[in-house]
Scaffold this active site. Structure first.
Site, mmCIF file in Angstrom:
data_model
loop_
_atom_site.group_PDB
_atom_site.id
_atom_site.type_symbol
_atom_site.label_atom_id
_atom_site.label_comp_id
_atom_site.label_asym_id
_atom_site.label_seq_id
_atom_site.Cartn_x
_atom_site.Cartn_y
_atom_site.Cartn_z
ATOM 1 C CB CYS A 88 -0.906 0.025 1.215
ATOM 2 S SG CYS A 88 -2.008 -1.394 1.236
ATOM 3 C CG HIS A 233 -3.357 3.331 1.167
ATOM 4 N ND1 HIS A 233 -3.518 2.864 -0.112
ATOM 5 C CD2 HIS A 233 -3.617 2.280 2.000
ATOM 6 C CE1 HIS A 233 -3.842 1.578 -0.053
ATOM 7 N NE2 HIS A 233 -3.911 1.204 1.204
ATOM 8 C CG ASN A 263 -6.775 -1.129 -0.283
ATOM 9 O OD1 ASN A 263 -5.960 -0.695 -1.092
ATOM 10 N ND2 ASN A 263 -6.441 -1.523 0.932
#
Ligand code: UT7
Length: 306
Positions: A88, A233, A263
């Protein structure tokens, strides 16, 4: 296909939709699409690119990395293509590498891409529902170029890792220290699927993300009120909201689009940057802060003056 509900997902994560690729679409192809859009927006020709940094946790093949397939799609031989595995935080780590290459004078124009195909790797049974509902596929790209203007561009990047927490968000198999690397038993036990201790990751995220933003601001003699746009993020809307509260930021200072994409790991920050630009939220002179945390644990922040 699993025991879950739209209500649970929206309430716990903010996610309403996510995009999954048609089978057969490669990460390299998605990365190439995003790269072409970024090059066009930057008014840079592909042949001006001196190096590629590609961040992904879902490479098209075990090896070589997706970066060389992207290079091939863009016809950029023989510029170097570096694959980066920081999950990530991939885009943040990539930004740091690209910025350092440019500052050192090694390369002038760097193409930085985050791309993921998560959909093919998820456990779509109820056992995997905590992960499966979160993830989407996507790609985002940015073009970085050296400039004499020291007031603009990447001000600084701040990166951290904590390997002692590697297993709270990981995918065990395939594993190169076992022979064969993946067994029928691995498949039966689902060791090829990503697993996460969600609550633990959440706790780290809401502590580390504000902390590393503070570190970046301090390093530049700035405060949170100087941030025009925080692009976090996109892992969970509740994480972004807690980070926002902890930093004392208004709603208009934080950009979220997890509602529509879920995501997309290394791709979330560049996709969000692209959409923020499209919506006119990124203006000349603005201070943009990128921040993220994920598997590794790896986390980081970067400040960028537009
Ligand atoms: O990008 C990398 C970084 N990743 C993150 O930052 C993710 C961080 N973690 C999270 O976002 C959250 O922890 C999750 C969204 C993954 C989970 O939310 P939570 O509020 O922490 O839920 P939980 O894991 O504690 O689960 C609560 C309940 C459980 O049921 P019981 O044991 O209370 O009966 C789960 O089994 O919710 C259940 N559950 C679900 N129910 C319906 C878990 N996933 C689902 C689901 N649908 N998809």
């Amino acid at each position: 296909i699993m025991d879950t509900s739209d209500e649970w997902i929206r309430e716990r994560t903010g996610i309403a939709e996510r995009r999954w690729v048609e089978p057969g679409t490669t990460g390299a192809a998605m990365a190439a699409d995003a790269s072409r859009m970024a090059l066009e927006a930057a008014h840079v020709e592909a042949r001006e690119v001196d190096a590629i940094v590609l961040a992904t946790l879902s490479p098209d093949h075990c090896f070589p990395g997706t970066g060389v397939f992207l290079q091939r799609e863009l016809g950029l031989s023989p510029v170097p293509a570096l694959d980066l595995r920081a999950q990530c935080s991939g885009f943040l780590y990539g930004l740091s590498v690209a910025d350092a290459w440019i500052r050192s004078g090694q390369y002038r124009t760097v193409l930085l891409v985050g791309v993921e195909i998560q959909s093919t790797g998820l456990d779509l049974t109820t056992e995997g529902r905590d992960m499966a509902v979160l993830f989407g596929d996507g790609a985002g790209a940015a073009v970085l170029r050296g400039s004499e203007d020291t007031d603009r561009g990447v001000l600084s990047t701040h990166l951290h890792s904590q390997g002692e927490h590697a297993e709270i968000l990981w995918c065990d198999a395939s594993a190169s220290y076992r022979h064969p690397r993946i067994t029928a038993e691995d498949l039966e036990e689902g060791r090829h699927y990503p697993r996460m201790e969600g609550k633990e990751v959440f706790k780290h995220a809401v502590q580390r993300m504000p902390e590393v933003v503070g570190e970046a601001l301090d390093a530049n003699g700035l405060t949170a009120s100087d941030i025009d746009l925080l692009i976090p993020h996109q892992a969970n809307l509740r994480i972004s909201q807690m980070v926002q509260r902890r930093l004392g930021l208004r709603d208009d200072q934080v950009f979220n689009n997890i509602q529509r994409y879920g995501n997309t790991t290394a791709a979330t920050i560049p996709i969000a940057l692209h959409e923020a630009r499209q919506q006119g939220l990124v203006k000349a002179g603005d201070l943009i802060c990128f921040v993220g945390l994920g598997s590794g644990l790896n986390w980081g922040a970067a400040l960028h003056r537009c």
